[in-house]
Design an enzyme around this catalytic site. Structure first.
Site, PDB file in Angstrom:
ATOM      1  N   TYR A   1       0.851  -1.193   0.000  1.00  0.00           N
ATOM      2  CA  TYR A   1       0.000   0.000   0.000  1.00  0.00           C
ATOM      3  C   TYR A   1       0.885   1.241   0.000  1.00  0.00           C
ATOM      4  O   TYR A   1       1.994   1.222   0.547  1.00  0.00           O
ATOM      5  CB  TYR A   1      -0.903  -0.004   1.238  1.00  0.00           C
ATOM      6  CG  TYR A   1      -2.163   0.803   1.084  1.00  0.00           C
ATOM      7  CD1 TYR A   1      -3.178   0.400   0.216  1.00  0.00           C
ATOM      8  CD2 TYR A   1      -2.343   1.987   1.800  1.00  0.00           C
ATOM      9  CE1 TYR A   1      -4.343   1.148   0.079  1.00  0.00           C
ATOM     10  CE2 TYR A   1      -3.499   2.738   1.671  1.00  0.00           C
ATOM     11  CZ  TYR A   1      -4.499   2.313   0.802  1.00  0.00           C
ATOM     12  OH  TYR A   1      -5.646   3.058   0.655  1.00  0.00           O
TER      13      TYR A   1
ATOM     14  N   ASN B   1     -15.455   4.280   4.023  1.00  0.00           N
ATOM     15  CA  ASN B   1     -16.470   3.916   3.030  1.00  0.00           C
ATOM     16  C   ASN B   1     -17.558   4.971   2.822  1.00  0.00           C
ATOM     17  O   ASN B   1     -17.807   5.384   1.680  1.00  0.00           O
ATOM     18  CB  ASN B   1     -17.107   2.565   3.409  1.00  0.00           C
ATOM     19  CG  ASN B   1     -16.148   1.407   3.227  1.00  0.00           C
ATOM     20  OD1 ASN B   1     -15.118   1.534   2.573  1.00  0.00           O
ATOM     21  ND2 ASN B   1     -16.472   0.272   3.816  1.00  0.00           N
TER      22      ASN B   1
ATOM     23  N   ARG C   1     -22.587 -15.178  -8.656  1.00  0.00           N
ATOM     24  CA  ARG C   1     -22.361 -16.236  -7.683  1.00  0.00           C
ATOM     25  C   ARG C   1     -23.380 -17.339  -7.893  1.00  0.00           C
ATOM     26  O   ARG C   1     -24.451 -17.115  -8.468  1.00  0.00           O
ATOM     27  CB  ARG C   1     -22.433 -15.683  -6.259  1.00  0.00           C
ATOM     28  CG  ARG C   1     -23.750 -14.984  -5.940  1.00  0.00           C
ATOM     29  CD  ARG C   1     -23.648 -14.194  -4.656  1.00  0.00           C
ATOM     30  NE  ARG C   1     -22.718 -13.080  -4.811  1.00  0.00           N
ATOM     31  CZ  ARG C   1     -22.224 -12.389  -3.788  1.00  0.00           C
ATOM     32  NH1 ARG C   1     -22.548 -12.712  -2.551  1.00  0.00           N
ATOM     33  NH2 ARG C   1     -21.391 -11.392  -3.996  1.00  0.00           N
TER      34      ARG C   1
ATOM     35  N   TYR D   1     -11.369   4.001  -7.682  1.00  0.00           N
ATOM     36  CA  TYR D   1     -11.006   4.196  -6.281  1.00  0.00           C
ATOM     37  C   TYR D   1     -10.564   2.887  -5.624  1.00  0.00           C
ATOM     38  O   TYR D   1     -10.312   2.840  -4.418  1.00  0.00           O
ATOM     39  CB  TYR D   1     -12.185   4.799  -5.507  1.00  0.00           C
ATOM     40  CG  TYR D   1     -13.400   3.905  -5.398  1.00  0.00           C
ATOM     41  CD1 TYR D   1     -13.597   3.101  -4.276  1.00  0.00           C
ATOM     42  CD2 TYR D   1     -14.360   3.861  -6.406  1.00  0.00           C
ATOM     43  CE1 TYR D   1     -14.704   2.275  -4.171  1.00  0.00           C
ATOM     44  CE2 TYR D   1     -15.469   3.052  -6.305  1.00  0.00           C
ATOM     45  CZ  TYR D   1     -15.640   2.258  -5.187  1.00  0.00           C
ATOM     46  OH  TYR D   1     -16.742   1.439  -5.083  1.00  0.00           O
TER      47      TYR D   1
ATOM     48  N   MET E   1      -9.803  -4.289  -6.797  1.00  0.00           N
ATOM     49  CA  MET E   1      -9.947  -5.556  -6.102  1.00  0.00           C
ATOM     50  C   MET E   1      -9.531  -6.751  -6.947  1.00  0.00           C
ATOM     51  O   MET E   1      -9.100  -7.773  -6.414  1.00  0.00           O
ATOM     52  CB  MET E   1     -11.392  -5.724  -5.621  1.00  0.00           C
ATOM     53  CG  MET E   1     -11.773  -4.778  -4.500  1.00  0.00           C
ATOM     54  SD  MET E   1     -13.364  -5.152  -3.742  1.00  0.00           S
ATOM     55  CE  MET E   1     -14.487  -4.828  -5.107  1.00  0.00           C
TER      56      MET E   1
ATOM     57  N   TRP F   1      -8.503   8.814  -4.059  1.00  0.00           N
ATOM     58  CA  TRP F   1      -7.992   8.156  -2.859  1.00  0.00           C
ATOM     59  C   TRP F   1      -8.432   9.013  -1.674  1.00  0.00           C
ATOM     60  O   TRP F   1      -7.987  10.137  -1.504  1.00  0.00           O
ATOM     61  CB  TRP F   1      -6.475   8.055  -2.938  1.00  0.00           C
ATOM     62  CG  TRP F   1      -5.837   7.300  -1.834  1.00  0.00           C
ATOM     63  CD1 TRP F   1      -6.422   6.388  -0.988  1.00  0.00           C
ATOM     64  CD2 TRP F   1      -4.465   7.399  -1.423  1.00  0.00           C
ATOM     65  NE1 TRP F   1      -5.511   5.901  -0.092  1.00  0.00           N
ATOM     66  CE2 TRP F   1      -4.291   6.498  -0.330  1.00  0.00           C
ATOM     67  CE3 TRP F   1      -3.371   8.134  -1.872  1.00  0.00           C
ATOM     68  CZ2 TRP F   1      -3.081   6.332   0.307  1.00  0.00           C
ATOM     69  CZ3 TRP F   1      -2.159   7.960  -1.235  1.00  0.00           C
ATOM     70  CH2 TRP F   1      -2.007   7.074  -0.162  1.00  0.00           C
TER      71      TRP F   1
ATOM     72  N   LYS G   1     -18.704  -6.935   6.708  1.00  0.00           N
ATOM     73  CA  LYS G   1     -17.425  -6.256   6.935  1.00  0.00           C
ATOM     74  C   LYS G   1     -16.870  -6.681   8.281  1.00  0.00           C
ATOM     75  O   LYS G   1     -17.536  -6.554   9.319  1.00  0.00           O
ATOM     76  CB  LYS G   1     -17.636  -4.740   6.909  1.00  0.00           C
ATOM     77  CG  LYS G   1     -16.354  -3.934   7.082  1.00  0.00           C
ATOM     78  CD  LYS G   1     -16.674  -2.456   7.018  1.00  0.00           C
ATOM     79  CE  LYS G   1     -15.391  -1.634   7.067  1.00  0.00           C
ATOM     80  NZ  LYS G   1     -14.533  -1.871   5.897  1.00  0.00           N
TER      81      LYS G   1
END
Length: 408
Positions: free
Chosen positions: A94, A188, A239, A312, A315, A338, A400
């Site tokens: 990071y 978030n 899924r 942003y 993943m 960011w 989360k």
């Protein structure tokens, strides 16, 4: 100086940082803290001395905190989320790192404490503190504070008060907001707010499209978008189980439409989009990307001429693929966002955004993201904590991850 607990008097050695033993005297199970006859507070922290896989480099360290003086504060952690960025920091991948590696909490080698978000309760203050008092709820002012710990001592300038001390509403709720909401407000919800307010020049009735729509940011985008009159297309990963339930959930949160990543990249998506947008007369002005990879091609094609794509997150950990035609003939704009850098540049605006989000919570206009609680008590074994950290980036999760501190 903090008051002395009659039930939790130290029998350990302060100089050697030996764990303080708890009194066998029974008492109601409300939160309590180990405190010595000299006002030292016992604390535990997850630490690491080198970057790597969290399960390999993290360990649980016990130490003591002296009474605060001057502008120092002693804080007790109420909640601290496990964000993917926290894991990336531990891995060393990071752009920013936690506070510098040091031995200030008594580790034999220099270490850092991970975690960037939290809700803290002020336990005690030094004589020079002016902006907070005992019992206030505060959050880190910027990233890198190191929040995965039971207690923390820091300067007054490192935190921001968000809820003034008062009578608890019920449980871990004060001033109309919960410790979970406060502990997760900075990343978030603030990201979602800024994405919709600062990009795309959206007006009521305009369309946007977002991938990763069931992520923490995505869920807030849908709720805020509906509140402000924007119409959203939510893109989620396909899924095998629960697909229709997820689509229904996204619609209930505020998305106008919900499709899978496969559907948005299917040749017939163009026709479906035209049907939703009255043949394209209603333009899709904004695309929000937190996935990346080749799969975002369908989202890009959905944008109208002159539209904006804001990245942003990444993943998928795969490069984005954008055709030249999107730049030349559609004149699309590709920008990044960011929230940490934005907050550093606009600290006052961040504070206002945090206050706005917390007020929406108080008015019950937005709902929390699903949480997976990880209970952290004084006697919680390190394996429980490390397993929760390691699982943060694994597959589909029920919610989360968040450390919820109890009897510490």
């Amino acid at each position: 100086m903090a008051s002395i607990s009659p039930l939790l008097v130290s029998t350990g050695c302060l100089r050697c940082n030996f764990p303080f033993k708890r009194s066998p005297i029974s008492a109601p199970r409300t939160w309590s803290r180990s405190i010595s006859a000299y006002g030292y507070t016992q604390a535990k922290a997850l630490v690491y001395s080198e970057h790597g896989n969290p399960a390999d480099v993290l360990s649980l360290h016990t130490h003591s905190l002296s009474p605060p003086h001057s502008n120092l504060l002693t804080l007790r952690t109420l909640t601290a989320p496990l964000n993917p960025a926290d894991i990336n920091q531990i891995q060393g991948s990071y752009p920013t790192s936690p506070s510098a590696f040091s031995s200030t909490i008594g580790t034999p080698t220099p270490t850092a404490v991970p975690g960037n978000e939290a809700c803290f309760e002020v336990l005690s203050t030094g004589s020079g503190c002016k902006s907070v008092q005992r019992g206030d709820w505060v959050i880190p002012r910027s990233t890198g504070l190191g929040t995965w710990r039971t207690h923390l001592q820091c300067g007054e300038d490192a935190i921001t008060r968000v809820v003034a001390a008062g009578k608890k509403d019920h449980g871990n709720v004060m001033g109309g907001v919960s410790a979970k909401q406060v502990g997760t407000v900075s990343v978030n919800p603030v990201t979602a707010w800024r994405l919709l307010q600062d990009f795309g020049d959206l007006n009521s009735g305009d369309w946007y499209i977002q991938n990763g729509a069931n992520s923490g940011v995505g869920r807030f985008v849908s709720q805020l978008g509906r509140m402000w009159g924007f119409r959203g297309i939510a893109v989620v990963r396909k899924r095998e189980e629960g697909m229709q339930a997820l689509k229904d959930e996204m619609r209930a949160l505020g998305a106008e439409r919900c499709v899978t990543d496969e559907e948005v990249n299917h040749p017939d998506f163009k026709e479906r989009l035209a049907e939703w947008t009255k043949g394209g007369r209603e333009e899709v002005k904004l695309g929000l990307n937190c996935v990346g990879g080749p799969e975002m091609g369908g989202m890009v094609k959905a944008l109208a001429k002159g539209g904006t794509v804001v990245t942003y997150g990444a993943m998928s950990k795969k490069p984005m693929r954008v055709g030249a035609a999107s730049l030349i003939f559609k004149d699309l704009r590709f920008v990044g966002f960011w929230v940490s850098r934005w907050a550093e540049r606009f600290p006052d605006e961040k504070r206002r955004t945090v206050e706005e989000v917390l007020e929406l919570y108080r008015q019950k206009k937005v709902v929390d993201v699903p949480y997976t609680d990880v209970q952290w008590d004084w006697d919680t074994e390190s394996k429980v904590l490390l397993d929760a950290v390691q699982g943060t980036l694994d597959g589909f999760r029920g919610g989360k991850g968040i450390f919820v501190f109890g009897d510490t």
